[in-house]
Design a protein around this motif. Structure first.
Motif, PDB file in Angstrom:
ATOM      1  N   ILE A   1     -22.023  -0.150   2.207  1.00 21.26           N
ATOM      2  CA  ILE A   1     -22.329  -0.564   1.122  1.00 21.26           C
ATOM      3  C   ILE A   1     -21.955  -1.834   1.157  1.00 21.26           C
ATOM      4  N   ALA A   2     -23.276  -3.104   1.346  1.00 23.65           N
ATOM      5  CA  ALA A   2     -23.533  -4.085   1.678  1.00 23.65           C
ATOM      6  C   ALA A   2     -23.297  -5.157   0.080  1.00 23.65           C
ATOM      7  N   GLU A   3     -22.140  -5.675  -0.577  1.00 21.15           N
ATOM      8  CA  GLU A   3     -22.672  -6.483  -1.522  1.00 21.15           C
ATOM      9  C   GLU A   3     -22.535  -8.085  -1.435  1.00 21.15           C
ATOM     10  N   GLY A   4     -23.185  -8.855  -2.266  1.00 23.60           N
ATOM     11  CA  GLY A   4     -22.672 -10.405  -2.513  1.00 23.60           C
ATOM     12  C   GLY A   4     -23.063 -10.800  -4.400  1.00 23.60           C
ATOM     13  N   GLN A   5     -22.738 -11.643  -3.602  1.00 19.46           N
ATOM     14  CA  GLN A   5     -22.791 -12.672  -5.417  1.00 19.46           C
ATOM     15  C   GLN A   5     -23.596 -13.369  -5.605  1.00 19.46           C
ATOM     16  N   LYS A   6     -24.737 -13.661  -6.754  1.00 17.89           N
ATOM     17  CA  LYS A   6     -25.738 -15.001  -6.815  1.00 17.89           C
ATOM     18  C   LYS A   6     -24.448 -15.224  -7.754  1.00 17.89           C
ATOM     19  N   SER A   7     -25.490 -16.683  -8.109  1.00 19.83           N
ATOM     20  CA  SER A   7     -24.957 -17.295  -9.992  1.00 19.83           C
ATOM     21  C   SER A   7     -25.069 -15.863 -10.416  1.00 19.83           C
ATOM     22  N   ARG A   8     -26.212 -15.627 -11.102  1.00 14.75           N
ATOM     23  CA  ARG A   8     -26.423 -14.682 -11.821  1.00 14.75           C
ATOM     24  C   ARG A   8     -26.447 -13.240 -11.707  1.00 14.75           C
ATOM     25  N   TYR A   9     -25.909 -12.979 -10.677  1.00 15.08           N
ATOM     26  CA  TYR A   9     -26.041 -11.317 -10.943  1.00 15.08           C
ATOM     27  C   TYR A   9     -25.121 -11.298  -9.491  1.00 15.08           C
ATOM     28  N   LYS A  10     -24.968  -9.685  -9.408  1.00 10.01           N
ATOM     29  CA  LYS A  10     -24.181  -9.572  -8.067  1.00 10.01           C
ATOM     30  C   LYS A  10     -24.875  -8.131  -7.292  1.00 10.01           C
ATOM     31  N   ILE A  11     -24.983  -8.706  -6.064  1.00 11.95           N
ATOM     32  CA  ILE A  11     -26.073  -7.258  -5.214  1.00 11.95           C
ATOM     33  C   ILE A  11     -25.667  -6.239  -4.598  1.00 11.95           C
ATOM     34  N   GLU A  12     -26.129  -5.749  -4.503  1.00  7.10           N
ATOM     35  CA  GLU A  12     -25.324  -3.866  -3.154  1.00  7.10           C
ATOM     36  C   GLU A  12     -26.801  -3.380  -3.560  1.00  7.10           C
ATOM     37  N   LEU A  13     -26.627  -3.227  -1.653  1.00  8.21           N
ATOM     38  CA  LEU A  13     -27.565  -2.095  -0.991  1.00  8.21           C
ATOM     39  C   LEU A  13     -26.577  -1.352  -0.386  1.00  8.21           C
ATOM     40  N   ILE A  14     -27.437   0.069  -0.961  1.00  7.63           N
ATOM     41  CA  ILE A  14     -26.522   1.331  -0.549  1.00  7.63           C
ATOM     42  C   ILE A  14     -26.994   1.754   0.444  1.00  7.63           C
ATOM     43  N   ASP A  15     -26.850   1.808   1.905  1.00  8.85           N
ATOM     44  CA  ASP A  15     -27.549   2.934   2.704  1.00  8.85           C
ATOM     45  C   ASP A  15     -27.821   4.002   2.351  1.00  8.85           C
ATOM     46  N   ARG A  16     -28.555   4.985   3.269  1.00  9.36           N
ATOM     47  CA  ARG A  16     -29.517   5.978   2.468  1.00  9.36           C
ATOM     48  C   ARG A  16     -28.887   6.875   3.356  1.00  9.36           C
ATOM     49  N   PHE A  17     -27.859   6.901   4.588  1.00 15.51           N
ATOM     50  CA  PHE A  17     -26.391   7.669   5.010  1.00 15.51           C
ATOM     51  C   PHE A  17     -25.754   8.375   4.641  1.00 15.51           C
ATOM     52  N   ASP A  18     -25.410   8.730   4.480  1.00 19.31           N
ATOM     53  CA  ASP A  18     -24.120   9.816   4.475  1.00 19.31           C
ATOM     54  C   ASP A  18     -23.451  10.412   5.389  1.00 19.31           C
ATOM     55  N   ASP A  19     -22.024   9.701   5.549  1.00 17.76           N
ATOM     56  CA  ASP A  19     -21.398   9.695   7.632  1.00 17.76           C
ATOM     57  C   ASP A  19     -20.920  11.468   6.983  1.00 17.76           C
ATOM     58  N   LEU A  20     -20.300  11.888   5.854  1.00 17.46           N
ATOM     59  CA  LEU A  20     -19.044  12.617   5.176  1.00 17.46           C
ATOM     60  C   LEU A  20     -20.242  13.650   5.446  1.00 17.46           C
TER      61      LEU A  20
END
Length: 100
Positions: free
Chosen positions: A42-61
């Motif tokens: 999961i990649a996370e970042g913050q812009k001034s007005r919202y939070k961004i999350e990019l979620i990978d399609r693969f699960d290692d488990l």
């Protein structure tokens, strides 16, 4: 208490997660550091007005938990005097232009 509106976008591109992170960083002009959280990057970042999350399609488990596509999840604080639709339109414009 601040209410949060969520906008989840399924990304149809067939890219490696690390390449998609670079692309989304460029589109939003933000740094998106990522880490493995419970089997998913999961990649996370913050812009001034919202939070961004990019979620990978693969699960290692488990291969059974994998998805077909990556997901871009946006969290937008909602205030009564603020028009949520304005941010949603800005986001859609950014994403539309990112394919060009």
């Amino acid at each position: 208490m601040v209410k949060i509106k969520y906008l989840n976008i399924v990304l149809l591109e067939d890219l490696l997660f690390v390449d998609l992170v670079k692309k989304i960083e460029k589109v939003f002009n933000v740094s998106l550091p990522y880490e493995n959280k419970k089997g998913r990057y999961i990649a996370e970042g913050q812009k001034s007005r919202y939070k961004i999350e990019l979620i990978d399609r693969f699960d290692d488990l488990s291969e059974l938990l994998c998805d077909e596509h990556h997901v871009l999840a946006l969290s937008i604080p909602f205030e009564e005097e603020f028009n949520y639709i304005v941010i949603e339109n800005e986001l859609m414009k950014l994403l539309k232009n990112y394919g060009e």
